[in-house]
Design an enzyme around this catalytic site. Structure first.
Site, PDB file in Angstrom:
ATOM      1  N   ASP B  50       0.781  -1.237   0.000  1.00  0.00           N
ATOM      2  CA  ASP B  50       0.000   0.000   0.000  1.00  0.00           C
ATOM      3  C   ASP B  50       0.813   1.288   0.000  1.00  0.00           C
ATOM      4  OD1 ASP B  50       1.049  -0.071   2.481  1.00  0.00           O
ATOM      5  OD2 ASP B  50      -0.847   0.108   3.542  1.00  0.00           O
ATOM      6  N   TYR B 254       2.034  -2.541  11.904  1.00  0.00           N
ATOM      7  CA  TYR B 254       2.928  -3.702  11.876  1.00  0.00           C
ATOM      8  C   TYR B 254       3.325  -4.004  13.314  1.00  0.00           C
ATOM      9  CZ  TYR B 254       3.561  -3.084   6.822  1.00  0.00           C
ATOM     10  OH  TYR B 254       3.357  -2.983   5.482  1.00  0.00           O
ATOM     11  N   PRO B 333       8.389  -5.932   4.180  1.00  0.00           N
ATOM     12  CA  PRO B 333       7.507  -4.903   3.633  1.00  0.00           C
ATOM     13  C   PRO B 333       7.615  -3.554   4.345  1.00  0.00           C
ATOM     14  CG  PRO B 333       6.253  -6.349   5.067  1.00  0.00           C
ATOM     15  CD  PRO B 333       7.669  -6.853   5.075  1.00  0.00           C
TER      16      PRO B 333
END
Lengths: 604, 604
Positions: B50, B254, B333
């Site tokens: 994203d 996260y 990520p």
């Protein structure tokens, strides 16, 4: 009247030029029940007005329409001046900014043919299911004179008879099929310089025609003239010209004419049979020598006109019928004011009609339309008289020491820059302009539009232009300049204000006060390291995105000049911005009562 | 193979994630005959990747796609760092720019869910009549090994068998109805980390998994944490978390996990049955103390992953089949690299395939894809190893002096800023990167993208970012930095160059040289008062809009730093920009021969 159909509408707009479309678009966007009619079978495709001033671009931006405009239009950043040189031709004197005003958000004009500008409104209206009904003309109009009807918010005091024309735009015999009656709460006449609405209601135009005759040609030039993409004023001993570069590779050339060449000596009216575009170009060539213009493949449009400078004696009948745009004022086109002034008339009227129709404002609010816009039109005519005279005058030279010097012309160009750009427009004290506390933000002029400045959103440091926090959504914006919200003493004042505003007797607690009539935002002078956005009272942050700070952004390149440039001190202030982006009033941070008095002046 | 339909296509793209879509979109925009297939019955709606880095936004802008991206996405301008405080919880350490690189045109990241990013490509492809064929999987692939076939520009050396899946995306029995043969000139495998194309062609992934296990939740938070709209790294004594704010009011969190909490001890694979989003939030809450996160109404998406850091051993088979994106490289990520690196793989490949397919370039050009992008992927893994270790480490404290200090973390964040933003990516010397004359523009690094700078269009003074003169239209841009074109001696040099370039033996006169393969532009150091745009030789101004100057604009606020910031002297230089916006080479103004040598390296 006898007629077939009869219908009811909140606002009927007559005329779908730029003024009418801005009006119908703005009302439709506000959710107002609006109908717009036009006598032309199809919309304008080329020619006519084509320049948008910096303030008009700001207005387009406030509606989310600027992006398309900037994509389609040409931008004029530079103005070039040519004058007589020693070899009998012309030479470049200098290039200057096209927009002389210092605080323009868009420091340029956009040129685009009128049809493309209208298409922006038409496409956006279509998405809201509002289309222009055409070809239709009004054939009669009656306005009630009964005060109780006029003041009744539910009444439809204006009765207009309409006739549908045939597909060529011609009037045929009246039948019950091709006529109808529209009962309207309000009617807006946006039907141009020869306005049927104005004439039928007996409103006079005051002012006069001049002796200045000009020709206009639109073309893709084939030339060695190096300033063909700048706004270029050419003053030669063989006549005056002006170039306005346009979208694609087109330009418009304004060409000064001798009265005898283009005016019928008996009627004193323009006689277009005397001159065509080829002959206009021939006249222009003399001014441009030694530069050459070859015959273009075609002329997109051309016309000849005599400058007229007139203003309507009044802008309204019973505050139920209004006129806007060319119906109210005519003047010379070269300073590019006509279409801009027209659209801004409508922009001024739209939010006022909306607030009255929603029951938020009293009908007295509508009086401020004529008050503000007729005053502006008179200023415009005064400016235009001076400017047209300078522009149409002969250039100063050794043979003609009384001529207009470049310095004189340039000075006028720059002095009027704030005015011609539209961003220096100033509305006088009225029920919606209260200057009492001007000193709290000395440089944020009450009665003028909020000038652009960068601020940061407190929660995420994203920079915004303050103008983008003030969209044309019909709401007043109450900007609470909190001072340093990381200082507990200052924060306590902000918290008190929030409490006062929510206490009985405050404007916000009045039953007729529309909850969507305003939006609060907080602008703190705390810095981006210390700010904690969620200490601001909940009233002033309906969402995390409603708290801002005045600090330089993370790149160090912008922001941090809001308080200082507006002249707001550490004690803060409350700035009320009208739905049209103009500062309505400024009040102290510790006085909810002043806010209550401001809104009491015009709310229902 | 036996199958029903058989067809021919120039490029078959397998996989319609961001890498595959960027590839198919770019090829379609270039007019290449392309087909794209995907195994999923519908496109991704939420979650997954994203974040778009500054360089990726520049690429979107070069295709005219940035406007929509910036409208729909959230902008991350600030990064906040929280660490252990003395009261057993966490406190703000500082806020810094999210993008540490100094010459980013977009000094922020854009976050938007993958489905919305894909939709930008899909909508634009639809307008060009290219849609994703789905659900379809490839079941076999054969690449010719015959050199004469491989080098024949008209051949289709790759044969792929496809099977159409049922509407649930399930494979059914093979029939002549649900299978087909596609003969392709080129195939691009954009089919993700578990790439069927890669595995089927026997390309190995090199590298290893780590021990770092992370959970991810997407939600609209209900919290008193004041940095929920910044990219926020939280290092607490109770674990590490990272917040990525998203479009609308969503955030992604996260959350660092203990291996035992989320990994199956036997298989060493993530076991999603051990933890759901509620439990992930519970873990996060410990890190955020004393701030609170209430249970959200819903979780938009969640996952758990182990960081793997691997790169494919090669990126191509016979330069007829290529792999891009996650098929070539996997990594953590959190630095937001995956989707960006993937789309930029495709962006690097698209123009090369296009030039070869058009017959402009020799097939050797395709070798530079792996050369440039695999080198980059290795750099990415090296960076990721350092960053993931720092991020997953315990914070330094009095009890743990060996922990990661804020200074250490911040320094890594900033050191890698140029790299993580994508704008510091550097391609080494090759047939399309020639650094011989780097000294002529010392700060315009050959092998890197052209950094943003404002210049003015000579004819009308309109400011442009130089990047906007370099759209992704598959053409090389030859920027002729003329020096001061108002100096006759300097102008004479420019005129000579134009003559040489048009003389026999020059690259431009070679018969295979596509006339649309490049575009000339002139950039003069003349100022806006003296410049005459139409003295520039016609070769370098195919239109009045192709001549620029390096001067401050009429507002005095921007421009005038192009020559100096790039390090170009008064003698000028010629800068060749590749179709992907990277500087290919720089040559002296008086040497057409060097331009000819550059293009000889890779043109057909």
């Amino acid at each position: 009247m006898s007629s077939g159909k009869e219908s009811f509408v909140d606002v009927l707009v007559v005329g779908a030029g730029p003024a009418g479309l801005m009006c119908a678009f703005g009302l439709a966007r506000a959710g107002v029940n609006v109908r717009i009619i036009d006598k032309r079978p199809v919309k304008v495709a080329a020619g006519q007005a084509d320049g948008l001033q910096p303030r008009t671009i700001e207005i387009f931006q406030s509606y989310g329409l600027a992006e398309r405009l900037l994509k389609e239009g040409n931008q004029m950043h530079q103005a070039a001046f040519y004058g007589p040189n020693s070899e009998g031709g012309i030479g470049l004197i200098e290039r200057v900014p096209d927009v002389a005003a210092s605080n323009a958000r868009y420091p340029f004009e956009v040129t685009l043919h009128q049809g493309a500008i209208e298409a922006i409104f038409l496409d956006n209206m279509k998405a809201m299911d509002v289309q222009v009904d055409r070809p239709i003309i009004p054939t009669s109009i009656e306005v009630s004179s009964d005060p109780s009807v006029l003041e009744d918010p539910e009444s439809y005091p204006v009765k207009v008879k309409l006739q549908h024309l045939d597909s060529e735009g011609q009037r045929t015999t009246e039948t019950t099929e091709n006529t109808e009656i529209v009962n309207a709460k309000y009617v807006v006449g946006a039907d141009g310089a020869h306005s049927w609405v104005r004439r039928t209601l007996g409103i006079a135009m005051e002012g006069e025609h001049t002796d200045y005759v000009w020709g206009v040609i639109d073309m893709v030039p084939d030339t060695d003239f190096p300033d063909v993409r700048n706004k270029t004023a050419v003053h030669s001993n063989n006549g005056s010209c002006m170039i306005i570069p346009r979208e694609d590779d087109k330009i418009r050339v304004y060409i000064q004419l001798e009265e005898c060449d283009a005016v019928d000596s008996a009627s004193k009216r323009v006689d277009k049979s005397k001159m065509g575009p080829e002959k206009l170009l021939e006249v222009a060539r003399k001014s441009f020598y030694p530069y050459t213009f070859r015959q273009p493949k075609e002329f997109d449009w051309w016309t000849i006109y005599i400058i007229g400078q007139r203003v309507a004696s009044r802008y309204s009948v019973q505050d139920r019928v209004f006129i806007v745009g060319d119906a109210c004022h005519t003047h010379s086109p070269k300073a590019g004011q006509g279409m801009n002034a027209s659209m801004r008339d409508s922009y001024n009227l739209v939010w006022k009609l909306t607030h009255v129709l929603r029951g938020w404002a009293s009908r007295s609010l509508l009086k401020t339309y004529e008050f503000e816009r007729r005053h502006y039109a008179n200023q415009l005519i005064n400016f235009d008289k001076k400017f047209a005279k300078l522009f149409s005058g002969k250039p100063q030279s050794e043979l003609n020491m009384d001529g207009v010097s470049h310095e004189e012309f340039l000075q006028a160009f720059q002095t009027f820059g704030g005015f011609t750009s539209g961003i220096g427009v100033h509305y006088e004290e009225s029920s919606i302009v209260n200057t009492r506390y001007q000193h709290l933000a000395a440089n944020l002029t009450i009665g003028e539009r909020v000038p652009p400045q960068i601020l940061l959103r407190a929660a995420d440091g994203r920079p915004f232009d303050i103008q983008d926090l003030l969209p044309s959504d019909t709401r007043f914006k109450v900007l609470v300049f909190t001072g340093d919200s990381s200082d507990p003493a200052q924060l306590a004042k902000v918290t008190s204000l929030a409490e006062e505003i929510q206490a009985p007797g405050s404007f916000l607690t009045k039953s007729s006060f529309g909850k969507d009539m305003l939006e609060f935002m907080a602008i703190s002078s705390a810095n981006k390291q210390s700010v904690v956005y969620n200490v601001i009272p909940a009233l002033f942050r309906s969402h995390w995105s409603k708290v801002f700070i005045d600090d330089v952004d993370m790149t160090g390149k912008q922001g941090g000049e809001l308080y200082s440039s507006y002249g707001i001190g550490p004690s803060g202030a409350v700035v009320v911005v009208r739905p049209d982006g103009f500062v309505g009033t400024i009040t102290p941070l510790d006085s909810a009562a002043d806010l209550t008095s401001y809104f009491a002046q015009f709310t229902a």
